[in-house]
Design a protein around this motif. Structure first.
Motif, PDB file in Angstrom:
ATOM      1  N   ASN A 126       8.027   4.476  -4.937  1.00  0.00           N
ATOM      2  CA  ASN A 126       7.252   3.728  -5.771  1.00  0.00           C
ATOM      3  C   ASN A 126       5.708   3.843  -5.753  1.00  0.00           C
ATOM      4  O   ASN A 126       4.964   2.871  -5.610  1.00  0.00           O
ATOM      5  CB  ASN A 126       7.549   1.708  -6.296  1.00  0.00           C
ATOM      6  N   CYS A 127       5.363   5.338  -5.616  1.00  0.00           N
ATOM      7  CA  CYS A 127       3.972   5.700  -5.003  1.00  0.00           C
ATOM      8  C   CYS A 127       3.735   6.846  -5.860  1.00  0.00           C
ATOM      9  O   CYS A 127       4.575   7.996  -6.350  1.00  0.00           O
ATOM     10  CB  CYS A 127       4.397   5.275  -3.390  1.00  0.00           C
ATOM     11  N   THR A 128       2.617   7.620  -5.269  1.00  0.00           N
ATOM     12  CA  THR A 128       1.259   8.153  -5.781  1.00  0.00           C
ATOM     13  C   THR A 128       1.284   8.612  -4.259  1.00  0.00           C
ATOM     14  O   THR A 128       0.413   8.476  -3.423  1.00  0.00           O
ATOM     15  CB  THR A 128       0.787   8.013  -6.454  1.00  0.00           C
ATOM     16  N   ASP A 293       0.094  -1.385   0.984  1.00  0.00           N
ATOM     17  CA  ASP A 293      -0.350  -0.892   0.105  1.00  0.00           C
ATOM     18  C   ASP A 293      -0.204  -0.006   0.108  1.00  0.00           C
ATOM     19  O   ASP A 293      -0.226   1.315  -1.211  1.00  0.00           O
ATOM     20  CB  ASP A 293      -1.429  -1.551  -0.472  1.00  0.00           C
ATOM     21  N   ARG A 313       0.754   2.754  -3.620  1.00  0.00           N
ATOM     22  CA  ARG A 313       1.617   1.937  -5.070  1.00  0.00           C
ATOM     23  C   ARG A 313       1.292   2.754  -6.526  1.00  0.00           C
ATOM     24  O   ARG A 313       0.258   3.252  -6.231  1.00  0.00           O
ATOM     25  CB  ARG A 313       1.572   1.149  -4.655  1.00  0.00           C
ATOM     26  N   LYS A 314       2.140   3.044  -7.215  1.00  0.00           N
ATOM     27  CA  LYS A 314       1.762   3.578  -8.044  1.00  0.00           C
ATOM     28  C   LYS A 314       0.506   2.556  -9.657  1.00  0.00           C
ATOM     29  O   LYS A 314      -0.466   3.122  -9.636  1.00  0.00           O
ATOM     30  CB  LYS A 314       2.982   3.842  -9.447  1.00  0.00           C
ATOM     31  N   ASP A 315       1.333   0.902  -9.628  1.00  0.00           N
ATOM     32  CA  ASP A 315      -0.324   0.810  -9.924  1.00  0.00           C
ATOM     33  C   ASP A 315      -1.596   0.407  -9.460  1.00  0.00           C
ATOM     34  O   ASP A 315      -2.044   0.929 -10.086  1.00  0.00           O
ATOM     35  CB  ASP A 315       0.756  -0.870  -9.477  1.00  0.00           C
ATOM     36  N   LEU A 316      -1.721   1.425  -7.705  1.00  0.00           N
ATOM     37  CA  LEU A 316      -2.715   0.571  -7.583  1.00  0.00           C
ATOM     38  C   LEU A 316      -3.425   2.803  -8.062  1.00  0.00           C
ATOM     39  O   LEU A 316      -4.939   2.573  -8.332  1.00  0.00           O
ATOM     40  CB  LEU A 316      -3.122   0.828  -5.991  1.00  0.00           C
ATOM     41  N   GLU A 318      -3.161   3.733 -10.380  1.00  0.00           N
ATOM     42  CA  GLU A 318      -3.415   4.311 -11.865  1.00  0.00           C
ATOM     43  C   GLU A 318      -4.454   3.291 -12.284  1.00  0.00           C
ATOM     44  O   GLU A 318      -5.054   4.260 -12.990  1.00  0.00           O
ATOM     45  CB  GLU A 318      -2.822   3.541 -12.564  1.00  0.00           C
ATOM     46  N   LYS A 319      -5.122   3.275 -11.657  1.00  0.00           N
ATOM     47  CA  LYS A 319      -6.757   2.724 -11.490  1.00  0.00           C
ATOM     48  C   LYS A 319      -7.618   3.850 -11.079  1.00  0.00           C
ATOM     49  O   LYS A 319      -9.136   3.646 -10.984  1.00  0.00           O
ATOM     50  CB  LYS A 319      -6.910   1.306 -10.254  1.00  0.00           C
TER      51      LYS A 319
END
Length: 458
Positions: A126-128, A293, A313-316, A318-319
């Protein structure tokens, strides 16, 4: 189960073997040219030996001296120098592609997927990953991304921290030798006490202290009028490296993570030195019940080649704006091939090499602790896996740090007995046991015996 004979084949079996004093005639010639043509601002610029060849957990100098290397290139060569599988992977890739700029290449993408599969809980799959060439670059990128993601400018770091020596990372780092004369630094950095239990700044003892140092972090982050009003992230080493191989005590990081969540700050685990299996787990943060994170990593992930990164984390991720952080030389296809092989060696057979690291580390720590009962100059033995700190003091009662001249004399005594060990610590009085994970038990115990024999004479 790791076969000791297989590990022995990776190193020079004759180590240690000394044919001259260090530096010998040939080594002295190289050092003379080095001092004349290279900047001595580098960390080990005046270290009095020259590396000529390396194999596994051993090295040779130009004069034919063979050493057991307890430094692993400063915790870099986790699977040893010139591991045959790593060299084979590099050679194969060299015939296909090396440089691809910032664009996609097959090995780069394979490595990003591999990192995601071995990342710590909270990030795993779940990461980049953003690739860099060094841990310093990973930390600089983390600072920039935190500001973009959170819209906040402050970052909390800790006394004793080492996060690199570029402008941003150097602002987080607290070592005097890296800061003096180089300011002013990046604004917005808040430094708090790290849990250095042997020298607690609050004068308390663990566990009766009830982790007051962790509660102080919560106080600063979540109490009005402390000045921590715009904190975007907190960055911390689960086991500090350069300041003396100091691990966070059980329970500390959990309180710190909860304090971050209350404040809305991101938690960054700096795994550059403690990652890649060195502490007996793939990542040092895995010794604690904390999901970071972001993690910064490097050193042992690349081994003989330069490879590092920031994993978030992926959601981070993406920002973060596309095209906002170019890095032309990162993730060269050959370095990716080497890193992929390093990770495979570390994690194959249910992480057998990493598990052995935990076992061997405990053996060596126990051997030193037992001997320390009768050695007045060994004040503390600490650490996880093969990341062991041995704090040297004038005597156990006063805990006065052993002076630099004596530490330097010990280092040279060890070097001339074929053991490469280097000090660290806030006072420069901590010997660190950080060998390659492929170090044989025979070499490990031989090096430890030589070390203990040397310090008994102080």
């Amino acid at each position: 189960m790791i076969n000791e004979k297989d590990l022995a084949a990776l190193s020079y079996d004759e180590a240690p073997k000394m044919v001259t004093k260090v530096p010998g005639p040939k080594g002295s010639e190289v050092l003379e040219d080095s001092f004349a043509y290279e900047s001595m601002a580098r960390g080990a610029g005046r270290y009095p030996m020259v590396y000529a060849e390396g194999k596994g957990a051993t090295v040779k100098d130009p004069d034919g001296n063979v050493f057991i290397d307890i430094t692993a290139g400063v915790a870099v060569n986790s699977v040893g120098r010139l591991h045959p599988r790593v060299i084979s992977a590099m050679q194969e890739q060299m015939g296909k592609l090396l440089h691809a700029g910032d664009m996609s290449n097959i090995k780069r993408t394979e490595l990003a997927k591999k990192v995601a599969s071995v990342a710590p809980p909270g990030l795993r799959d779940n990461c980049t990953t953003y690739f860099t060439q060094s841990g310093s670059g990973a930390v600089e990128t983390a600072i920039k991304f935190v500001r973009s993601i959170t819209g906040r400018s402050q970052i909390v770091a800790f006394h004793g921290a080492y996060h690199g020596v570029w402008l941003g990372g150097n602002s987080l780092t607290t070592g005097d030798q890296y800061r003096k004369g180089y300011g002013p630094f990046m604004p917005g950095v808040i430094h708090l006490p790290y849990p250095y239990c042997y020298r607690c700044c609050f004068g308390l003892e663990y566990p009766s202290c009830k982790l007051q140092c962790a509660k102080y972090v919560d106080y600063v982050l979540n109490t009005p009028y402390t000045g921590a009003d715009d904190v975007g992230a907190l960055i911390i080493e689960a086991q500090q490296g350069e300041s003396g191989y100091v691990p966070a005590p059980p329970g500390y990081l959990e309180i710190v993570k909860e304090a971050c969540e209350k404040h809305g700050a991101l938690y960054i685990s700096d795994e550059v030195q403690a990652g890649a299996g060195r502490t007996g787990k793939m990542w040092c943060i895995e010794h604690y019940d904390v999901e970071p994170d972001m993690i910064t990593w490097g050193k042992g992930m690349g081994g003989d080649v330069s490879m590092a990164g920031l994993t978030l984390r992926k959601d981070l991720a993406e920002k973060v704006a596309d095209y906002s952080q170019p890095n032309t030389w990162a993730a060269n296809a050959m370095t990716c091939a080497a890193s992929l092989t390093n990770i495979e060696i570390l994690t194959e057979n249910d992480k057998a090499l990493i598990n052995r690291c935990a076992e061997l580390g405990e053996e060596i720590s126990a051997q030193i602790r037992e001997a320390a009962k009768d050695i007045e100059t060994i004040g503390d033995v600490r650490g996880k896996g093969l990341m062991i700190g041995i704090e040297m003091v004038k005597d156990k009662e006063s805990r006065t740090p052993l002076d630099g001249d004596t530490m330097g004399g010990l280092m040279m005594d060890l070097l001339n007995k074929g053991i490469i060990m280097v000090p660290c610590g806030r006072y420069g009085n901590v010997f660190r046991f950080m060998p390659s994970l492929v170090l044989t038990r025979e070499h490990a115990h031989k090096a430890t015996e030589i070390f203990l024999d040397a310090v008994k004479k102080v």
